[in-house]
Design a protein around this motif. Sequence first.
Motif, PDB file in Angstrom:
ATOM      1  N   ILE A  30      19.853  14.467 -49.671  1.00  0.00           N
ATOM      2  CA  ILE A  30      20.132  15.257 -50.874  1.00  0.00           C
ATOM      3  C   ILE A  30      20.603  14.320 -51.993  1.00  0.00           C
ATOM      4  N   LEU A  80      14.696  20.546 -51.010  1.00  0.00           N
ATOM      5  CA  LEU A  80      15.846  21.063 -50.257  1.00  0.00           C
ATOM      6  C   LEU A  80      15.377  21.805 -49.010  1.00  0.00           C
ATOM      7  N   MET A  83      14.770  19.349 -46.552  1.00  0.00           N
ATOM      8  CA  MET A  83      16.011  18.800 -46.015  1.00  0.00           C
ATOM      9  C   MET A  83      16.600  19.746 -44.978  1.00  0.00           C
ATOM     10  N   LEU A  84      16.565  21.035 -45.317  1.00  0.00           N
ATOM     11  CA  LEU A  84      17.126  22.016 -44.372  1.00  0.00           C
ATOM     12  C   LEU A  84      16.355  21.947 -43.046  1.00  0.00           C
ATOM     13  N   TYR A  87      17.184  18.848 -41.209  1.00  0.00           N
ATOM     14  CA  TYR A  87      18.550  18.909 -40.711  1.00  0.00           C
ATOM     15  C   TYR A  87      18.594  19.786 -39.475  1.00  0.00           C
ATOM     16  N   ILE A  93      20.250  14.175 -41.987  1.00  0.00           N
ATOM     17  CA  ILE A  93      19.225  13.999 -43.028  1.00  0.00           C
ATOM     18  C   ILE A  93      19.397  12.606 -43.643  1.00  0.00           C
TER      19      ILE A  93
ATOM     20  N   GLY B  81      22.274  23.327 -50.777  1.00  0.00           N
ATOM     21  CA  GLY B  81      21.741  22.341 -49.824  1.00  0.00           C
ATOM     22  C   GLY B  81      22.886  21.540 -49.210  1.00  0.00           C
ATOM     23  N   VAL B  82      23.745  21.106 -50.100  1.00  0.00           N
ATOM     24  CA  VAL B  82      24.868  20.293 -49.580  1.00  0.00           C
ATOM     25  C   VAL B  82      25.665  21.092 -48.570  1.00  0.00           C
ATOM     26  N   LEU B  84      24.816  23.571 -46.782  1.00  0.00           N
ATOM     27  CA  LEU B  84      24.137  23.919 -45.508  1.00  0.00           C
ATOM     28  C   LEU B  84      24.017  22.713 -44.582  1.00  0.00           C
ATOM     29  N   THR B  85      23.981  21.554 -45.173  1.00  0.00           N
ATOM     30  CA  THR B  85      23.814  20.380 -44.248  1.00  0.00           C
ATOM     31  C   THR B  85      25.195  19.792 -44.024  1.00  0.00           C
ATOM     32  N   ALA B  86      25.671  19.759 -42.790  1.00  0.00           N
ATOM     33  CA  ALA B  86      27.047  19.329 -42.452  1.00  0.00           C
ATOM     34  C   ALA B  86      27.291  17.888 -42.839  1.00  0.00           C
TER      35      ALA B  86
END
Lengths: 103, 173, 493, 656
Positions: A30, A80, A83-84, A87, A93, B81-82, B84-86
Amino acid sequence: MIVPVSHVAALSAGLFALGLFGALARRNGIGILISIELMLNAANLNFVAFSRAQGDGSGMGQAAALFVIGVAAAGAAVGLALMLAIYRHRRTIAADEIDLLKG
Amino acid sequence: MSDPVGPLEWAAKAAFYCVAALTLLGGWFAVSQRNLFRAALGLALALFGVAVLYLFLQAEFLAVAQLLVYVGAILMLIIFGVMLTAGIADPAVPRWNRQAVGAALACGALAVGLVAAVLRAPWLAGAGKEFTLPLEALGRGLLGRYLLPFELLSLLLLGALIGALHIARKEKE
Amino acid sequence: MMETILSWMIFLPLGGAVAVLFLPKGNERLIRGFGLAVTLAVLAGALLLWRGFNPSAAGFQWEQKIAWIPMIGVHYHVGLDGLNFPLILLTGILGVIALLASHTITERIKEYTFLYLLLLGGMLGTFLALDLFLFYVFWEVVLVPMYFLIGIWGGPRREYAAIKFFLYTLAGSVLMLLSILTCYFASTPHTFSIPALIQQGVTLSGTVQWWVFLGFFVAFAIKVPIFPFHTWLPDAHVEAPTPISVILAGVLLKMGGYAFLRISFPIFPEVARGFGIVFAVLGAINVIYGGFVAMAQTDFKKLVAYSSVAHMGFVLLGFAGLTLTGFNGAMLEMFNHGIITGAMFLVVGMLYERTHTRELSAFGGLGAKVPVYGGMLIFFTLASLGLPGLSGFVSEFLALLGCFPTHPVITGISVLGLVIGAGYFLLLLQRVLLGQMPEKWAGLTDLTVREIWLLVPLIGFTLWIGFWPKVALGWQSPSLAGLLYRIGGNAAW
Amino acid sequence: MLLSLIPLLPLAAFVILIFFGRRLGKFSPLVSLTALMGSVLLSFSMLGLLQDARFAHTPPTVAWNWILFGGRRLTFALLADPLAVTMCLVVTVIGWGIMLYSVGYMKGDPRYSRFFAYLSLFFASMLTLVLADHLVLLYIAWEGVGLCSYLLISFWFEKPAAAAAGKKAFLTTRVGDLGLLLGILLLALKGGELSFRGLAAHPEAVGPWAALAAVLLFWGAVGKSAQFPLHVWLPDAMEGPTAVSALIHAATMVAAGVYLTARAFPLFLAGPEALQVVGATGAVTTFFAATIACTQTDLKKILAYSTISQLGFMMLALGCGAAFAGMFHLVTHAAFKALLFLCAGSVIHAVHHQDVTRMGGLLRSMPITGATFLIAAFAMAGVPPLAGFWSKEAVLAAAAGDPLGRGWLLWTAAATAGLTAFYITRAGILIFLGSPRGNGQAHESSWTMTVPLIFLALGAVGIGWINGPWTGHAFERFLHLPVWAAAGHGAAHGTGHGAGVGHGPGLLILSLVLAGGGIGLAFLRYGLGVQLLPERLRRAGQPIYRVIANKYFIDELYEAVLIRPFLAISRALFRFDQRGVDGAVNGAGLAGLWVSRFKGWVDRRIVDGAVNGAAAVTGWLGAGVRGLQTGWVQHYLLIAVVGGMVLLLLLIRGWA
């Protein structure tokens, strides 16, 4: 034009370089996206500045800037989502760990 | 708004440079912050800065568009996005990757080169008369000469929307 | 139809060969019948030619000249005259007889007939071709089927013999190709056609002419065969199946001799005159050497093979004299040798079928057991050793008579060959027919009617030419006289 | 024309017998007998024609073209001049008698018809030979006769000795035929005429080569008439049936050599040296053979050597230029020698072996055979009224009148005459008189064998008279070919008057003494068992006797000098052919193999090496580049940026 065009251009160059550095250096996916958005903004700035400086009155510069914004939005959305997905799949990621394409 | 004259002009120039500096700072934060949320905020600052610059360049519609789309939509997306991603704030995760130094050098060289080239370039400053673009001309332009890109953009956004949805959807077990 | 009869004669067997491939493999009788039909057609063609042939007509009859590769001036040029008519007749006759004698071949009839017809077509082509290029093509075409015929249906050492035969002749033909090309480039305008080359001659210096003549000489010498180049003959003959060695002895050996007359002599008259002595010496060697070695043989077929070398020696003697009698003797000897040695090989084959051995020591006293076979063997052995009254004597006498004026001493020596010939042939008769008969041949059966009727035409020819050679000489003599006139030989003698 | 029928009739018989022989079986002799009788009658008709004036100078001929092209024209012809007719008569008449005899002699032989087929073929070729006017036609018939003698000698081919004898006969005569062939070639080359009439017309056409040509022709005659160097085959030829020996090896075939010399006499006269050779060979052969005959124990061998000796006698006469004397002796010899052989045949038929020493006293059991044998013996010995006396006397006269004055010819002839009388009487006594040593159940042969004996006995007695003084030498006048006399130089007078008694009493007494002496000595030695020579001399003479008995070891000499080296050479040449020439060919093959193997090695080492090298380099390069493909996106981005900047820089620097 309150500021000579060259200054604006210089500014956008700086911004662009910062964004590029971020894209190249950040580990987090991100983070890279964020840097890309920066670079796009730098480009927009140039568009507008030059259109303002010596445009031919057709508004091409600003129109282009608008389109860039649109595209950026699409890009960010898809990025995004990717990325999801990554992830969820790989629990990370960090760009340097995703190397399926390694030769 | 037309260009102010005299001392007012010097103040505007100073304001312009100040906003520019702020934009740059925001950019730096966006790029360097270990904590992604702070990076996102840095990006927000930078976007604001750009919007203001648009104003200085009499591109009001653009400034508003910038604020709405970029800050309102894209930034929000990024923050989601931030979230949701740990691991957004995990200190152990190194901020830069292996090639950070190399990247820094390259970008530094690029920046210096570009700035030098831009400053020394014989821009046709003032060749054409400066003129501002009435908004109405922009609208007619969008639906006139640039109708095709405009439509394509809508198509692109639709595609992106569907794509993003499909990718991000949780697989059915 | 009549004027293209020569092309019919060549392409009928070739076409027939291809047609055989389409016949069903199992049906042996059909294949044999078809093969026989084609060979009979060729023989009919030869007889037709005989009826229409006018020996004293100048130039070629039924001549056909069609541009084949115009770019380099190659024509499909065939023609008949006194030189190749007897050999065409011989090929026709032996073609039929050898095929009839092929009933002993039992396995892979289809391939056999295919190769046989191919061989027949190639041979006819070689004799009829009047274009060096065409001649060379047919010269090679003959090689391939012969290689397979020996290599597949032959005796124990067939591969060695087939390869040796093939490589030997091929080496020769390579030299010939060189000479052909030199002739081609030395003639203005460039041409391969033999009559043209003869008319306009070859613009080459003396020594080069000698080399070109030598190139031709070696190629034809291997085929004749002449002394140093003859070692392929006994192996090829011994290993080849009976009908094939009939064709090999009957026709293939003549291609060398015929080619001397057709190509070497007319195109290089001066060299030919100079080569007379070489021919005489080699002829004498062939006769004496062939005779001596034949004397030492214990294998029936090898003995007959070496006797062929001796007979071919007389052909060379005929050439040596460069006289009309000599040439006539040589040409007639080729025809007679084809008939007589062909018959001898048939006779050997018949014995081999019954006894499956060719060792002379194994036989003895068969005269009482198989009288008819004995009679045939005696008849053809006497013809081979040149008993006067049979065709062998006529041609040998003429060859000697022709060679005597120019090389009296060498002819005197070669006359010894007659005694040596009588020696080993009578030794053969004594070992096979006379003396005590070993009891294991008690069950020997005499000749069947079919085998007798195979030999009867050959007996007929031997007697006919023996008593009335005038007719046989009449065919070839005018053309030979023309040839001699052109190369400045002695046409009066 | 009738003339051509004479040889064609027996030929027809031959063809018939060959094809239908087995079916005819015991009737086959009839076919050949009738055919031969036809020839006999035709010969007599020819004789009649010759008497007729019209044909005196142009004897009947029939001619046909054999080879016709360019400069060469070979036309064959049959000529019935006095010489030819005489020979025809001799051959057919005596031949008929012998054929009748062999009907009985060969009865029961499995290949009965084939025997008569061969006999008929023999008569056909012999008659062609005799009537031939052209040398090449004669040559053809010459070898044809040789073939028949080969076939008939090795008739009982189960006996290996017969087969070998047949081969030996054919080969030895073939060596002689070479001379004849070369003579023909030489004559043809030197422009001489090949037909006898042409030869007679202008013998000098051959010029200086006449002598050589004549000698070459004579060499053919030596081969056929078993003269000295080439006589070895005749004694072995006795392996054949006795009827064959009688016909071929006594009366007809062997006489062909003498006939040829007489026929080609003008050529000999044109080259006098040739006559010397003929005379010398004749003399040597006659004496040499006579000595061997005295020592032989096999009845047929004795007669064989006697034939060789008598032929030598004829050749001697010819050598002295007396062609007539030779021919006259030939005729008489044919009669009594045939008779001797037939008697021998009937004796052997009776006692089934041929060793004279184990015979004896057969006169009582075989009166006719005995009587006819003695008549023939005395005829040969030269007892006056009988045939032999006249012809031998003529030959002696010729020898006496030898133009070249060679005295020793006369003395050898005389000595031989004596020896002849001696050995033939010896044989007669051993067989017919004295105590029977054999198993003694001999019986007289059947009529078919005895009648011809009597018939020939009459011939042996009477034939001499046809040229006796009271008939005015009718035979000589009949046989007097113009060309013989026309020779001109010395030889002429030899024939002129030498014949008959006219040459003064000296010769007459000489021949009487010789005959009487020979018979007397033989009678003493064998009849009464008197040892003629003192003991010491006998022992000294023993080695000489053994040498002569073994035929002067000539056979062994030929074996060692000619045959064994001949076979050795052929084996050596064959080995050379296998190893030498074939070796070279296989060597070439092997060399080819080596070259190809070397080329293969070069191929692998260099060419492949280069190819593999290139592959390795690319592989190595690939590996190197592979390092770049880290799969790390940002890394690619960095490369892209750096690359872009470098390009930008170059662009700015003006490189592009």
